[in-house]
Design an enzyme around this catalytic site. Sequence first.
Site, short mmCIF file in Angstrom:
data_model
loop_
_atom_site.label_atom_id
_atom_site.label_comp_id
_atom_site.label_asym_id
_atom_site.label_seq_id
_atom_site.Cartn_x
_atom_site.Cartn_y
_atom_site.Cartn_z
N LYS A 9 149.97 -17.91 85.01
CA LYS A 9 149.56 -16.36 84.73
C LYS A 9 148.02 -16.11 85.54
CE LYS A 9 151.84 -14.81 80.79
NZ LYS A 9 151.75 -13.25 80.83
N GLU A 22 150.21 -18.49 66.09
CA GLU A 22 149.13 -17.63 65.76
C GLU A 22 148.17 -17.38 66.97
OE1 GLU A 22 148.91 -15.25 63.70
OE2 GLU A 22 146.74 -14.80 63.97
N HIS A 60 149.65 -22.51 65.25
CA HIS A 60 149.60 -22.48 66.99
C HIS A 60 150.41 -21.14 67.55
CE1 HIS A 60 148.28 -23.93 70.73
NE2 HIS A 60 149.42 -23.39 71.02
N SER A 100 146.96 -7.94 82.76
CA SER A 100 148.12 -7.44 83.66
C SER A 100 148.09 -6.03 84.08
CB SER A 100 149.23 -8.20 83.49
OG SER A 100 149.38 -9.38 83.02
N SER A 103 152.39 -6.58 56.36
CA SER A 103 151.99 -5.49 57.38
C SER A 103 152.29 -5.95 58.81
CB SER A 103 150.35 -5.16 57.23
OG SER A 103 149.91 -4.70 58.38
N SER A 104 152.11 -7.13 59.08
CA SER A 104 152.47 -7.83 60.57
C SER A 104 153.79 -7.69 60.80
CB SER A 104 151.84 -9.02 60.89
OG SER A 104 150.39 -9.15 60.63
N TYR A 161 148.69 -18.03 69.94
CA TYR A 161 149.22 -17.07 71.15
C TYR A 161 149.58 -15.56 70.78
CZ TYR A 161 148.96 -21.05 73.93
OH TYR A 161 148.55 -22.13 74.75
N ARG A 190 131.53 -29.60 63.09
CA ARG A 190 131.49 -28.22 62.84
C ARG A 190 131.57 -28.05 61.39
NH1 ARG A 190 137.90 -26.79 63.64
NH2 ARG A 190 137.26 -24.66 63.19
N TRP A 219 139.02 -21.76 57.14
CA TRP A 219 139.97 -20.65 57.36
C TRP A 219 141.25 -21.16 57.42
CZ3 TRP A 219 143.97 -19.58 61.03
CH2 TRP A 219 143.86 -20.26 62.19
N ASP A 246 157.32 8.52 69.97
CA ASP A 246 156.69 7.84 68.83
C ASP A 246 157.29 6.48 68.55
OD1 ASP A 246 154.90 7.35 66.29
OD2 ASP A 246 154.91 9.34 66.10
N HIS A 302 149.02 -30.83 67.73
CA HIS A 302 147.56 -31.41 68.42
C HIS A 302 146.64 -31.09 67.43
CE1 HIS A 302 148.24 -27.20 70.53
NE2 HIS A 302 147.58 -27.02 69.30
N HIS A 303 146.81 -30.07 66.44
CA HIS A 303 145.48 -29.92 65.71
C HIS A 303 145.39 -31.39 64.40
CE1 HIS A 303 144.90 -25.79 66.86
NE2 HIS A 303 146.02 -25.83 67.05
N THR A 357 150.69 -21.03 81.52
CA THR A 357 149.53 -20.50 81.32
C THR A 357 148.87 -20.28 82.85
OG1 THR A 357 149.18 -21.42 79.20
CG2 THR A 357 147.27 -20.11 80.13
N HIS A 388 134.24 -15.71 58.09
CA HIS A 388 134.10 -15.13 59.50
C HIS A 388 135.37 -15.73 60.34
CE1 HIS A 388 132.77 -14.92 63.59
NE2 HIS A 388 133.21 -16.08 63.66
C1 HEM Z 1 145.67 -24.27 77.86
C2 HEM Z 1 145.99 -23.91 76.56
C3 HEM Z 1 145.41 -24.77 75.26
C4 HEM Z 1 145.33 -25.85 75.11
C5 HEM Z 1 146.00 -27.00 75.82
C6 HEM Z 1 144.74 -25.93 73.61
C7 HEM Z 1 144.48 -27.07 72.95
C8 HEM Z 1 143.94 -27.17 71.61
C9 HEM Z 1 143.81 -28.39 71.00
C10 HEM Z 1 144.20 -29.71 71.28
C11 HEM Z 1 143.39 -28.14 69.89
C12 HEM Z 1 142.89 -28.95 68.72
C13 HEM Z 1 141.45 -29.38 68.91
C14 HEM Z 1 140.79 -30.22 67.57
O1 HEM Z 1 141.08 -29.76 66.51
O2 HEM Z 1 140.62 -31.41 67.69
C15 HEM Z 1 142.97 -26.55 69.84
C16 HEM Z 1 142.24 -26.05 68.95
C17 HEM Z 1 142.32 -24.61 68.94
N1 HEM Z 1 142.67 -23.71 69.80
FE1 HEM Z 1 143.43 -24.07 71.64
N2 HEM Z 1 144.53 -24.78 73.25
C18 HEM Z 1 144.92 -23.82 74.15
C19 HEM Z 1 144.72 -22.33 74.26
C20 HEM Z 1 144.29 -21.85 73.15
C21 HEM Z 1 144.41 -20.39 73.10
C22 HEM Z 1 144.97 -19.52 74.00
C23 HEM Z 1 143.85 -20.05 71.74
C24 HEM Z 1 143.72 -18.66 70.92
C25 HEM Z 1 143.81 -17.53 71.76
C26 HEM Z 1 143.34 -21.37 71.25
C27 HEM Z 1 142.84 -21.38 69.90
C28 HEM Z 1 142.66 -22.42 69.29
C29 HEM Z 1 141.87 -22.47 67.99
C30 HEM Z 1 141.52 -21.26 66.97
C31 HEM Z 1 141.66 -24.07 67.81
C32 HEM Z 1 140.76 -24.33 66.46
C33 HEM Z 1 141.56 -24.40 65.22
C34 HEM Z 1 140.73 -25.01 64.04
O3 HEM Z 1 140.86 -26.18 64.00
O4 HEM Z 1 140.17 -24.19 63.24
N3 HEM Z 1 143.72 -22.24 72.00
N4 HEM Z 1 143.69 -26.08 71.07
CU LIG Z 2 147.00 -25.07 68.81
#
Ligand code: HEM
Ligand SMILES: [Cu+2]
Lengths: 200, 529
Positions: free
Chosen positions: B335, B259, B257, B272, B173-174, B261, B454, B146, B110, B306-307, B332, B81
């Site tokens: 914006k 990614e 990370h 916008s 591709s990307s 964004y 999770r 994933w 084009d 931070h992950h 952010t 998923h």
């Molecule tokens: C203010 C902006 C953001 C902050 C401060 C932030 C912070 C964080 C932090 C600290 C984690 C880790 C949490 C953990 O695993 O314990 C996390 C996970 C995640 N964030 Fe964000 N994030 C932000 C914006 C975004 C945006 C814009 C996206 C995607 C469009 C995003 C997608 C994700 C994803 C997919 C995960 C989980 C990854 C995984 O463990 O599978 N985040 N974020």
């Molecule tokens: Cu991140």
Amino acid sequence: MNLDDKKSVLSATNNRLAWKLSLIVLAGLLFAFAIAPLYDLLCKELGLNGRADSTMTASDKHMKIDKTRWVTVIFTGNTMPGLAWSFSPAQTSLRVHPGEITLTSYMAKNNGADSELGVAVPSVTPELAALYFKKIECFCFKQQTLKSGESKKMPVLFYVKPDLPADVNTVTLNYAFYNGVTSLGQAALTQAGETPIKVN
Amino acid sequence: MSTTTATHHDDHAHDSHGHPTGLMRWVKSTNHKDIGTMYLWFSFAMFLFAGAMAMGIRAELFQPGLQFVQPETFNQLTTLHGLIMIFGAIMPAFVGFANWQVPLMIGAPDMAFPRLNNMSFWLLIPAAILLIASIFVPGGAVAGGWTMYPPLSVQGGMSVDMSVFALHILGVSSIVGSINIITTIFNMRAPGMTLMKMPMFVWTWLITAYLLIAAMPVLAGALTMLITDRHFGTHFFNAAGGGDPVLFQHVFWFFGHPEVYIMILPAFGILSTIIPTFARKPLFGYASMVYATAAIAVLSFVVWAHHMFTTGMPVAGQLFFMYSTMLISVPTGVKVFNWLATMWKGSMTFETPMLFSIAVVFLFTIGGFSGLVCAILPVDIQLQDTYYVVAHFHYVLFSGAAMAIMGGVYYWLPKWTGHMYDEKLGKWHFWLTTIAFNVTFFPMHFTGLAGMPRRIPDYSQQFAEFNMISSLGAFALGLSQLLFLYVVIKCIRGGEKATNQVWEGAHGLEWTVASPAPFHTFETPPQVK
Ligand code: HEM
Ligand SMILES: [Cu+2]
């Protein structure tokens, strides 16, 4: 300039830019592979991930025992899949003074039907304490052989350096025992700075 | 200038005369609009497929205990998923928008490399086949999440190899697609369109494309090391051989990370574009929007760990990543402020695209705040790998990226098809989606805070109520997307004729061409004042 000329000028500038951008791609790829050695280096230098050099350093020969302080050392151990041994510490924890050279041991027994080679990979937590935890003698320096049914006492002679940061009160030493014949075990031994012993 | 439209000599002359038809029109297409359409349909198909997997996940979680699937299958469902939604649905959808809109918005005939463009799209198909086929090989699909952390990904069966190969293909591709987009934007703008006159959507894609070419190779590197560990006896990630599984996490998140964004910046671009149209005011703080986007892109490379707050980093490292992560919420926030300021005292109307945009501003901000909560080191040590993180990233990815995509589809659908979509059904789709989304994901904040992990098929009794609510919401959310499909098909088939400008407040080159946009546009570059 007619249309065809314009088109070919454009396609030439397009190609040039595309090649320049490919350099960024290449840099990214090289960077990814460079991270591995860089990471190793960094961990070694900073003593992270229990990767610090754990053998006795010359200056430690004259260290003083710090009788004012106690540190608890916890011993743990496990075997990895592929090795039919049981393996555990003789004592699960010890209280020691920093600077004091202490002997302890682990017990290993081969429960399998065949003689097997094992290699123990040590690690120390918390990571920062790894810099201060030293082994003078350890079964992990060498490959160990156990015949079917054989058990063996495996000694560790260690000390904690007196300059261990004051906020660390507990240090855990863990050994993971790998089958030494597998490529993993061989690599583990090389990693420990030993030449793998020939199996016959 | 001796440009004549009567004799268009193209690099890709074979298809520029007349209008190719039948299947071959699509297989061999080098036309940015056709390719954009194919990207969007591909993405939608993947969205439904991965969405069906999510229905399976939520069915299992409807009640505690094991009802429908075994834990192994459950883990495969969550893993696929995630992979398919990210790489198959969200990313290709944005590339579809880029294909359609970038040339139209900058007045180019084009993309810069039409043939490479065709290749970028068709590479998606083998990758999707590999990912889907991996379900049926012995051992089943990848099940380690994933993020494909070792040691599970080193020990897994052949589906790991298939998925890694699929990701390599998607990466190529990307990267090729991004080089194409950057080149198009730099070299093919209409005379007079300076960089600082470009529509915001084009800016966000320019920066996204740079993120892609810098980050995707790092993923490729990590995956290659995984493969050599699996098959060629290396020990990059193997503790016994002197490697370290944590190293994989560093390399992965160095890609990962940026990614996230990559998946949100084009959504910012869509917002916008839509908000000024329906607020009937120019975008507030255009220049600051450009700089904020660039700042987010640069910062996104220094926050990855931070992950990994619970992997045992030195405190100095943890603090660095905590503060750098918090820093990223400043641009952010700029914006979000600018979108609100654009709406401020505007004469707003609330057509479906605008509804989606407003909802995204609101809900994405909730996701940003929960991100900030996760960024707080001592708090995240509790929250890591709980449903709180799941709530966070669905607020930014579903109600951020995916709903921005939906808004964008409604916004440009009249330009693409020549017909207005059914406004009433569009609004139904919006409200159903928004309400069902919140019913599904808001309770996850609570279950996460209460400690529900999770990626677990079963859970303790105390989480039962919230999970049942989440599951009911999820089924409604899934069904609502079928309505979306219906509205889109209905709009393609017919409907009120769209004018060239479509929306009263719409500005920009794409609204000067006919609706539907003709097969060839801007063969003679327009002049931008
Ligand atoms: C203010 C902006 C953001 C902050 C401060 C932030 C912070 C964080 C932090 C600290 C984690 C880790 C949490 C953990 O695993 O314990 C996390 C996970 C995640 N964030 Fe964000 N994030 C932000 C914006 C975004 C945006 C814009 C996206 C995607 C469009 C995003 C997608 C994700 C994803 C997919 C995960 C989980 C990854 C995984 O463990 O599978 N985040 N974020
Ligand atoms: Cu991140």
